[in-house]
Design a protein around this motif. Structure first.
Motif, PDB file in Angstrom:
ATOM      1  N   GLY A  61       0.818  -1.212   0.000  1.00 18.63           N
ATOM      2  CA  GLY A  61       0.000   0.000   0.000  1.00 18.63           C
ATOM      3  C   GLY A  61       0.848   1.255   0.000  1.00 18.63           C
ATOM      4  O   GLY A  61       0.643   2.133   0.831  1.00 18.63           O
ATOM      5  N   GLY A  83       4.049   8.628  11.820  1.00 17.92           N
ATOM      6  CA  GLY A  83       3.064   8.008  10.931  1.00 17.92           C
ATOM      7  C   GLY A  83       1.659   8.158  11.507  1.00 17.92           C
ATOM      8  O   GLY A  83       1.471   8.281  12.731  1.00 17.92           O
ATOM      9  N   ALA A  84       0.683   8.144  10.607  1.00 17.31           N
ATOM     10  CA  ALA A  84      -0.716   8.173  11.039  1.00 17.31           C
ATOM     11  C   ALA A  84      -0.989   6.982  11.955  1.00 17.31           C
ATOM     12  O   ALA A  84      -1.784   7.053  12.889  1.00 17.31           O
ATOM     13  CB  ALA A  84      -1.630   8.120   9.818  1.00 17.31           C
ATOM     14  N   ASN A  86     -13.057   5.817   7.556  1.00 18.94           N
ATOM     15  CA  ASN A  86     -11.883   5.953   6.682  1.00 18.94           C
ATOM     16  C   ASN A  86     -12.373   6.220   5.260  1.00 18.94           C
ATOM     17  O   ASN A  86     -12.960   5.364   4.636  1.00 18.94           O
ATOM     18  CB  ASN A  86     -11.065   4.654   6.765  1.00 18.94           C
ATOM     19  N   ASN A 131      -9.490   2.339   2.464  1.00 21.94           N
ATOM     20  CA  ASN A 131      -8.610   1.208   2.167  1.00 21.94           C
ATOM     21  C   ASN A 131      -9.280   0.009   2.808  1.00 21.94           C
ATOM     22  O   ASN A 131      -9.401   0.006   4.038  1.00 21.94           O
ATOM     23  CB  ASN A 131      -7.229   1.459   2.784  1.00 21.94           C
ATOM     24  N   ASP A 179     -10.045   8.865   9.485  1.00 18.96           N
ATOM     25  CA  ASP A 179      -8.734   8.579   8.900  1.00 18.96           C
ATOM     26  C   ASP A 179      -8.776   9.063   7.448  1.00 18.96           C
ATOM     27  O   ASP A 179      -9.340   8.413   6.578  1.00 18.96           O
ATOM     28  CB  ASP A 179      -8.474   7.073   9.004  1.00 18.96           C
ATOM     29  N   ILE A 221      -6.160   9.641   5.398  1.00 19.74           N
ATOM     30  CA  ILE A 221      -4.814   9.512   4.825  1.00 19.74           C
ATOM     31  C   ILE A 221      -4.801   9.499   3.283  1.00 19.74           C
ATOM     32  O   ILE A 221      -3.826   9.894   2.673  1.00 19.74           O
ATOM     33  CB  ILE A 221      -4.104   8.267   5.421  1.00 19.74           C
ATOM     34  N   TYR A 222      -5.924   9.064   2.661  1.00 24.20           N
ATOM     35  CA  TYR A 222      -5.954   9.031   1.182  1.00 24.20           C
ATOM     36  C   TYR A 222      -6.677  10.240   0.583  1.00 24.20           C
ATOM     37  O   TYR A 222      -7.052  10.222  -0.585  1.00 24.20           O
ATOM     38  CB  TYR A 222      -6.646   7.738   0.702  1.00 24.20           C
ATOM     39  N   SER A 270       2.340  10.186   4.133  1.00 23.78           N
ATOM     40  CA  SER A 270       2.770   8.935   3.483  1.00 23.78           C
ATOM     41  C   SER A 270       2.229   8.757   2.072  1.00 23.78           C
ATOM     42  O   SER A 270       2.982   8.512   1.134  1.00 23.78           O
ATOM     43  CB  SER A 270       2.318   7.725   4.301  1.00 23.78           C
ATOM     44  N   LYS A 271       0.895   8.865   1.927  1.00 23.00           N
ATOM     45  CA  LYS A 271       0.282   8.465   0.652  1.00 23.00           C
ATOM     46  C   LYS A 271       0.283   9.613  -0.347  1.00 23.00           C
ATOM     47  O   LYS A 271       0.591   9.411  -1.522  1.00 23.00           O
ATOM     48  CB  LYS A 271      -1.151   7.973   0.889  1.00 23.00           C
ATOM     49  N   ARG A 295       7.809   8.465   7.790  1.00 24.64           N
ATOM     50  CA  ARG A 295       7.050   8.231   9.016  1.00 24.64           C
ATOM     51  C   ARG A 295       6.578   9.507   9.712  1.00 24.64           C
ATOM     52  O   ARG A 295       6.902   9.765  10.878  1.00 24.64           O
ATOM     53  CB  ARG A 295       7.843   7.336  10.017  1.00 24.64           C
ATOM     54  N   ILE A 296       5.807  10.291   9.009  1.00 30.83           N
ATOM     55  CA  ILE A 296       5.195  11.462   9.640  1.00 30.83           C
ATOM     56  C   ILE A 296       3.679  11.443   9.410  1.00 30.83           C
ATOM     57  O   ILE A 296       3.203  11.374   8.277  1.00 30.83           O
ATOM     58  CB  ILE A 296       5.781  12.790   9.095  1.00 30.83           C
TER      59      ILE A 296
HETATM   60  N1  PLP Z   1      -4.629   4.540   7.548  1.00 25.33           N
HETATM   61  C1  PLP Z   1      -4.844   3.813   6.443  1.00 25.33           C
HETATM   62  C2  PLP Z   1      -6.241   3.623   5.974  1.00 25.33           C
HETATM   63  C3  PLP Z   1      -3.768   3.245   5.738  1.00 25.33           C
HETATM   64  O1  PLP Z   1      -4.004   2.524   4.636  1.00 25.33           O
HETATM   65  C4  PLP Z   1      -2.461   3.433   6.247  1.00 25.33           C
HETATM   66  C5  PLP Z   1      -1.311   2.795   5.581  1.00 25.33           C
HETATM   67  O2  PLP Z   1      -1.418   1.875   4.816  1.00 25.33           O
HETATM   68  C6  PLP Z   1      -2.295   4.207   7.402  1.00 25.33           C
HETATM   69  C7  PLP Z   1      -3.404   4.743   8.024  1.00 25.33           C
HETATM   70  C8  PLP Z   1      -0.938   4.440   8.001  1.00 25.33           C
HETATM   71  O3  PLP Z   1      -0.251   5.479   7.416  1.00 25.33           O
HETATM   72  P1  PLP Z   1       1.182   5.950   7.931  1.00 25.33           P
HETATM   73  O4  PLP Z   1       2.176   5.516   6.890  1.00 25.33           O
HETATM   74  O5  PLP Z   1       1.081   7.440   8.010  1.00 25.33           O
HETATM   75  O6  PLP Z   1       1.430   5.344   9.258  1.00 25.33           O
END
Ligand code: PLP
Length: 401
Positions: free
Chosen positions: A39, A99-100, A171, A175, A204, A206-207, A238-239, A247-248
């Motif tokens: 991922g 990281g998240a 989320n 994902n 969440d 993140i995407y 990250s994404k 790792r932030i």
């Molecule tokens: N949340 C979701 C839905 C993810 O898919 C991921 C990583 O795959 C994360 C959080 C974690 O992200 P990070 O790299 O910031 O720890």
């Protein structure tokens, strides 16, 4: 007396990371494996971000920082929330973590007491339930349907809330399914939440930057301003910026919660990496024009791969609105026999069969709490996706009834 405690003894390693590790090992032995299980973006981190990290090293930013992040990065995060979502935060409502993932974990750790419940719609990101388990909470899984776009409905949410419910974990883009909650859908969920003042929402996001077909993204605190003081918004670099290894991550939420997360972080990992924080600030403050090229690329890979898989009988591929995965129902392959005489009984069997027979690594839906599905990452080159689709066809053609 056993060495390991009761909690860790029940927790399985991350299924995604385990499969990625297996693929790496197979590749190290010379196997021609196409890895669609991971991922992470296959783009390099943009140069201006790397340059900011190099400058940080040269400027001597190599010491511990404030536990909850440098003032510069926190300001960049505050500006991002204001710019993207018209949400106003002050520094004590923001925390930066490794990281998240660390922030999600810390949030559960500081809020859950044994027996507290976390509502998790299925399919979900693999790490939510084990995190809840580590914090001695209880995951309440709510199935979704393809008809509802794999999204939680207000009716289904309302049914599972009780006085032990602490969190709803949302989320979007999701994902593994790639579904995205619209502003109206968030408002409808928000109406249910507004009737339960003891509950909080973990969003969440993140995407968030990976949205397709020109759609725009809305986060819960923006859709439901009345819930802002009960919402923890989690995000990271990250994404969006191809910075998985830096790792932030960051979170914005009520001061009381952020303060508790900071205390836990101060006694566990301390500040996140100082150099990566400088790079993340550059990423958030920088010119984001490269992102639209990346999104176009992900979208064209999505479309090409959907087209490639469309004529494989036994599969149903759902078009994702965001993130970089394809979520595929593989019910039609179950009950079929492999050339070596084994019957495919589950999505795990299908994933194993693909890996062993044609060296294509995909994730089984069971890892995300929904079967029988497969998750394929489209964050790999078009060439590899085309190759993987060809192998997929070959593997399915070799099955018999
Ligand atoms: N949340 C979701 C839905 C993810 O898919 C991921 C990583 O795959 C994360 C959080 C974690 O992200 P990070 O790299 O910031 O720890």
């Amino acid at each position: 007396m056993p060495l390991l405690n009761k909690i860790i003894s029940t927790i399985k390693p991350s299924a995604t990371l385990a499969l990625v590790q297996k693929v790496l090992e197979m590749k190290a032995k010379g196997a021609d494996v196409i890895g669609l299980a991971g991922g992470e973006p296959n783009f390099p981190t943009p140069k201006f971000i790397c340059d900011a990290a190099i400058k940080a090293i040269q400027d001597g930013q190599t010491k511990y920082t404030a536990v909850d992040g440098t003032p510069e990065l926190k300001q960049a995060i505050i500006d991002k929330f204001s710019r993207d979502h018209s949400l106003k935060y002050v520094p004590k409502e923001i925390i930066v973590g490794t990281g998240a993932k660390q922030l999600l974990y810390n949030a559960f750790m500081v809020t859950l007491d044994p027996g507290d419940e976390v509502v998790i719609p299925c399919p979900y990101w693999v790490s939510y339930p084990p995190m809840v388990q580590c914090a001695q909470g209880h995951s309440v899984f709510v199935p979704t349907t393809a008809e509802a776009g794999f999204k939680l409905t207000p009716e289904a949410l309302d049914k599972v809330i009780n006085r032990n419910t602490k969190w709803l974990c949302l989320n979007s883009p999701n994902n593994p399914s790639g579904s995205v909650y619209s502003k109206d859908e968030l408002k409808a969920l928000g109406e249910v939440l507004s009737q339960h003042s003891h509950m909080y929402v973990m969003c969440d996001d993140i995407y968030e930057k990976l949205m397709y077909d020109g759609q725009s993204f809305t986060t819960m605190a923006q859709a439901c301003p009345g819930l802002k003081n009960r919402t923890l918004t989690i995000n990271g670099v990250s994404k969006a910026y191809a910075m998985t290894g830096w790792r932030i991550g960051y979170a914005a939420g009520p001061e009381e919660l952020i303060k508790a997360m900071k205390i836990l972080q101060s006694q566990s990992t301390s500040s996140p990496n100082s150099i990566a924080q400088a790079a993340a600030a550059a990423a958030l403050n920088g010119d984001h024009s490269f992102l639209s090229d990346w999104v176009d690329e992900y979208q064209s890979r999505r479309d090409a791969m959907m087209q490639n898989l469309a004529d494989i009988s036994g599969l149903k591929v759902y078009k994702p609105d965001g993130a970089f995965y394809l979520w595929i129902n593989c019910q039609g392959l179950l009950g079929k026999k492999t050339a070596s005489g084994e019957i495919l009984e589950s999505d795990m069997d299908v994933a194993n069969y693909l890996l062993e027979s044609v060296k294509v690594a995909v994730m089984p839906g069971s890892a995300f709490g929904m079967s029988p599905y497969l998750r394929l990452s489209t964050a790999v080159s078009q060439e590899n996706l085309d190759k993987a689709a060809g192998r997929f066809k070959e593997a399915v053609a070799a099955l018999s009834v």
